[in-house]
Write a protein that holds these residues in place. Structure first.
Motif, short mmCIF file in Angstrom:
data_model
loop_
_atom_site.label_atom_id
_atom_site.label_comp_id
_atom_site.label_asym_id
_atom_site.label_seq_id
_atom_site.Cartn_x
_atom_site.Cartn_y
_atom_site.Cartn_z
N VAL A 155 0.85 -1.19 0.00
CA VAL A 155 0.00 0.00 0.00
C VAL A 155 0.89 1.24 0.00
O VAL A 155 1.81 1.34 0.81
N GLU B 257 -4.77 6.45 -0.22
CA GLU B 257 -3.79 5.39 -0.51
C GLU B 257 -4.23 4.53 -1.69
O GLU B 257 -5.42 4.37 -1.96
N ASP B 258 -3.25 3.97 -2.36
CA ASP B 258 -3.48 3.00 -3.42
C ASP B 258 -2.94 1.64 -2.99
O ASP B 258 -1.86 1.56 -2.40
N VAL B 259 -3.68 0.59 -3.32
CA VAL B 259 -3.14 -0.77 -3.18
C VAL B 259 -2.34 -1.02 -4.44
O VAL B 259 -2.91 -1.14 -5.53
N SER C 273 -6.00 -0.40 3.52
CA SER C 273 -5.71 0.89 2.88
C SER C 273 -6.88 1.83 3.07
O SER C 273 -8.01 1.41 3.28
N ASN C 274 -6.57 3.10 3.03
CA ASN C 274 -7.59 4.15 3.07
C ASN C 274 -7.73 4.66 1.64
O ASN C 274 -6.85 5.38 1.15
N GLY D 220 5.62 3.65 2.25
CA GLY D 220 4.31 3.00 2.29
C GLY D 220 4.32 1.82 3.25
O GLY D 220 5.22 1.69 4.07
#
Lengths: 100, 100
Positions: free
Chosen positions: A8, A73-75, A68-69, A40
């Motif tokens: 993440v 955030e990106d996975v 993740s939010n 991250g």
């Protein structure tokens, strides 16, 4: 016993003060050539037995909902941990090969 | 513009309350089958141009001296970020293939 890795990272447009602090410290340690650092999170989920599609599907759902939010955030990756590729030495060799 | 990924995890013998909290929350979200969760850090170092051996060497030094605490953490991987492999979709496919 298999493991799934979920990576993440903050979205590119989100400021990353931790990463900036690291990036500022590198030249002071004599390590030059880095233009940016982002920090991250990396989660390792362990499962009983081999990793199945059901495990990966559950891990992807966990990544999007709990790990993740999605606002900030990106996975970036959900993948099975390949023990042979997760040792520093092997990754080094692979990494250099991938640089092209 | 290349990037180097440094993955840092707590040593296996070090308690990980964050990971335990995540592991406790998964069943409450209806996600079963995970026996353990560990949380670590993932750094992405960006360099100008292509990643060279000098960059990787500097990244390894940074990983050991600045990005991890050798008393409680292991640097599990220092490798070049291969854009094609760092998208969720591609890693999924690879991950499943690596499960054996």
């Amino acid at each position: 016993m298999g493991s799934i890795v979920v990576d993440v990272m903050l979205k590119p447009e989100i400021l990353d003060p931790q990463g900036q602090a690291v990036g500022g410290a590198l030249p002071r340690l004599g390590l030059h050539g880095f233009t940016d650092v982002r920090q991250g999170k990396r989660f390792v989920l362990t499962v009983d037995g081999e990793v199945t599609d059901a495990h990966l599907s559950a891990a992807r759902e966990a990544a999007e909902t709990l790990l993740s939010n999605p606002v900030i955030e990106d996975v970036v990756s959900v993948h099975t941990l390949d023990a042979a590729h997760d040792t520093e030495g092997t990754e080094r060799a692979d990494g250099q090969g991938d640089a092209q």
